[in-house]
Design an enzyme around this catalytic site. Structure first.
Site, PDB file in Angstrom:
ATOM      1  N   LYS A 118     -22.884  23.588   9.224  1.00 34.59           N
ATOM      2  CA  LYS A 118     -21.439  23.653   9.474  1.00 34.59           C
ATOM      3  C   LYS A 118     -20.663  23.957   8.204  1.00 34.59           C
ATOM      4  CE  LYS A 118     -21.178  20.982  13.701  1.00 34.59           C
ATOM      5  NZ  LYS A 118     -20.680  19.783  14.397  1.00 34.59           N
ATOM      6  N   LYS A 199     -31.683  27.770  18.270  1.00 33.27           N
ATOM      7  CA  LYS A 199     -31.218  27.083  19.478  1.00 33.27           C
ATOM      8  C   LYS A 199     -29.964  27.739  20.064  1.00 33.27           C
ATOM      9  CE  LYS A 199     -27.762  23.674  18.360  1.00 33.27           C
ATOM     10  NZ  LYS A 199     -27.054  22.628  19.026  1.00 33.27           N
ATOM     11  N   LYS A 202     -22.905  26.971  20.962  1.00 34.66           N
ATOM     12  CA  LYS A 202     -21.610  27.621  21.215  1.00 34.66           C
ATOM     13  C   LYS A 202     -21.070  28.295  19.962  1.00 34.66           C
ATOM     14  CE  LYS A 202     -19.027  23.343  20.886  1.00 34.66           C
ATOM     15  NZ  LYS A 202     -19.895  22.351  21.500  1.00 34.66           N
TER      16      LYS A 202
HETATM   17  P1  ADP Z   1     -23.479  23.146  20.083  1.00 30.28           P
HETATM   18  O1  ADP Z   1     -24.590  23.452  19.120  1.00 30.28           O
HETATM   19  O2  ADP Z   1     -23.410  24.166  21.145  1.00 30.28           O
HETATM   20  O3  ADP Z   1     -22.165  22.928  19.362  1.00 30.28           O
HETATM   21  P2  ADP Z   1     -23.476  20.289  20.345  1.00 30.28           P
HETATM   22  O4  ADP Z   1     -23.948  20.114  18.936  1.00 30.28           O
HETATM   23  O5  ADP Z   1     -22.052  20.011  20.682  1.00 30.28           O
HETATM   24  O6  ADP Z   1     -23.841  21.774  20.793  1.00 30.28           O
HETATM   25  O7  ADP Z   1     -24.426  19.426  21.269  1.00 30.28           O
HETATM   26  C1  ADP Z   1     -24.054  18.514  22.302  1.00 30.28           C
HETATM   27  C2  ADP Z   1     -25.312  17.928  22.914  1.00 30.28           C
HETATM   28  O8  ADP Z   1     -26.092  18.938  23.544  1.00 30.28           O
HETATM   29  C3  ADP Z   1     -26.255  17.249  21.917  1.00 30.28           C
HETATM   30  O9  ADP Z   1     -26.881  16.128  22.534  1.00 30.28           O
HETATM   31  C4  ADP Z   1     -27.262  18.307  21.626  1.00 30.28           C
HETATM   32  O10 ADP Z   1     -28.515  17.769  21.217  1.00 30.28           O
HETATM   33  C5  ADP Z   1     -27.383  19.003  22.966  1.00 30.28           C
HETATM   34  N1  ADP Z   1     -27.707  20.428  22.758  1.00 30.28           N
HETATM   35  C6  ADP Z   1     -26.929  21.350  22.153  1.00 30.28           C
HETATM   36  N2  ADP Z   1     -27.527  22.548  22.139  1.00 30.28           N
HETATM   37  C7  ADP Z   1     -28.731  22.376  22.735  1.00 30.28           C
HETATM   38  C8  ADP Z   1     -29.823  23.262  23.034  1.00 30.28           C
HETATM   39  N3  ADP Z   1     -29.786  24.552  22.713  1.00 30.28           N
HETATM   40  N4  ADP Z   1     -30.894  22.739  23.651  1.00 30.28           N
HETATM   41  C9  ADP Z   1     -30.941  21.434  23.997  1.00 30.28           C
HETATM   42  N5  ADP Z   1     -29.937  20.554  23.758  1.00 30.28           N
HETATM   43  C10 ADP Z   1     -28.847  21.006  23.142  1.00 30.28           C
END
Ligand code: ADP
Ligand code: TRP
Length: 334
Positions: A118, A199, A202
């Site tokens: 980040k 992964k 968003k």
């Molecule tokens: P992003 O990376 O899209 O900002 P967040 O960090 O807000 O996602 O994640 C919110 C929740 O969703 C957390 O528990 C995270 O481990 C899960 N999560 C986010 N992306 C994935 C993914 N690609 N696969 C599995 N779980 C995910």
């Protein structure tokens, strides 16, 4: 994993925009599955304090918070079994956060990969909140003394830091907190569509399917998804992109879908466009119910707000108990 009678589970997400299927499969759907076994002991919150560490528009925040609550419910969380609340409704968490800051080595925070990612993405705004984010997360988890944290793989490092913080606190001030463990789903990491080595997130445009995407959009995104880079020589091991599509089909499709596509893959007759279109159809069907429920819930924001106010009272009571105990242990009160 063996789980005890008294385990408390806690998890949450940031209100930073529509969820994607990675959030859904990696975390939210898991919470829905856990709510029966842990009825009354599962806490799910909206991490609005955390979300302040990234650039945002304050005018949109209240709506984002309520929308995330509606999304939790639309995905199937039952407010009779799960306590859904907003982090900032429980200001006690910031006091515990401060106390935890004093037992957390800076070097441990410097190792956090989410901070590195980040701060690389928002170089103009590397604020203290971004750095101490995992300490606040430890306060979220330990305030109700949760011992299990259902999250996706990317959050494991933060839960491990929470264990360290609990241990450091207990060693210095006496046994107070459990050392919580992450609880992963079968699919703890959904990969990005365009770069299946990373992964789905968003913060990477094109990598994700939003829970709000229309069927045509889902199909369009999947058609662009990366599959094999060259001819397939070993069918016992799928490429990352193809494996990701199969994993999603397993999650959103029927057992027959799985079997038919796997057979076609093995005998070399599978057209990836067919796999992608079937998957698009299954995801769109699944999300249609979600979207209808979400719209209905958002049509009555007052009902959501009432639920949040009731839950805030309940969680605060628990939080105040923990903070009282902690204040005594650290010498801030008698
Ligand atoms: P992003 O990376 O899209 O900002 P967040 O960090 O807000 O996602 O994640 C919110 C929740 O969703 C957390 O528990 C995270 O481990 C899960 N999560 C986010 N992306 C994935 C993914 N690609 N696969 C599995 N779980 C995910
Ligand atoms: N850091 C988590 C995420 O990015 C959100 C979160 C904040 C959280 N506090 C938590 C998750 C406590 C589990 C437990 O998704």
């Amino acid at each position: 994993m063996k789980t005890g009678e008294k385990d408390i589970l806690l998890s949450g997400m940031q209100p930073t925009g529509p969820l994607h299927i990675g959030n859904y499969v990696g975390a939210l759907r898991n919470w829905v599955r856990l709510q029966d076994q842990f009825a009354g002991r599962l806490f799910v919150f909206v991490a609005d304090y955390h979300a302040m560490s990234e650039n945002y528009d304050p005018k949109e925040r209240q709506e984002q918070i309520l929308t995330l609550v509606a999304e939790y419910l639309a995905a199937g969380l039952d407010p009779k079994k799960v306590t859904i609340y907003v982090q900032s409704h429980i200001p006690e968490v910031t006091e515990l956060f401060w106390i935890f800051n004093t037992v957390t080595p800076v070097a441990f925070l410097e190792r956090m990969t989410q901070f590195k990612d980040k701060s690389g993405r928002q170089k103009e705004n590397i604020n203290m909140g971004l750095f101490s984010y995992p300490v606040l997360q430890a306060a979220d988890i330990l305030l109700p003394k949760a011992s299990l944290v259902p999250v996706g793989l990317d959050q494991v490092q933060h839960v491990e830091l929470t264990r360290d913080i609990a241990r450091f606190f207990n060693n210095r001030f006496g046994e107070t907190f459990p050392e919580p463990k992450p609880l992963l789903t079968e699919i703890p990491k959904v990969m990005g569509l365009l770069d299946p080595e990373k992964k789905m997130s968003k913060s990477v445009p094109g990598s994700y399917i939003s829970l709000m995407d229309e069927p045509e959009e889902i199909q369009k995104k999947l058609r662009r998804a990366v599959t094999d880079m060259g001819p397939v020589t070993d069918r016992s091991k799928k490429s990352a992109g193809v494996q990701n599509l199969f994993t999603l089909l397993h999650e959103f499709g029927t057992p027959e879908d799985d079997a038919i596509m796997e057979r076609a893959y093995q005998d070399g007759s599978l057209k990836y466009s067919e796999l992608k279109d079937l998957l698009a159809l299954r995801i769109a069907d699944h999300l249609a119910t979600f979207r209808a429920r979400r719209a209905k819930l958002l049509a009555n924001p007052a009902a959501l707000e009432r639920m949040l106010a009731t839950n805030a009272k309940k969680v605060r009571k628990m939080a105040q108990q923990t903070v009282k105990e902690v204040r005594q242990k650290v010498g801030l009160s008698t």
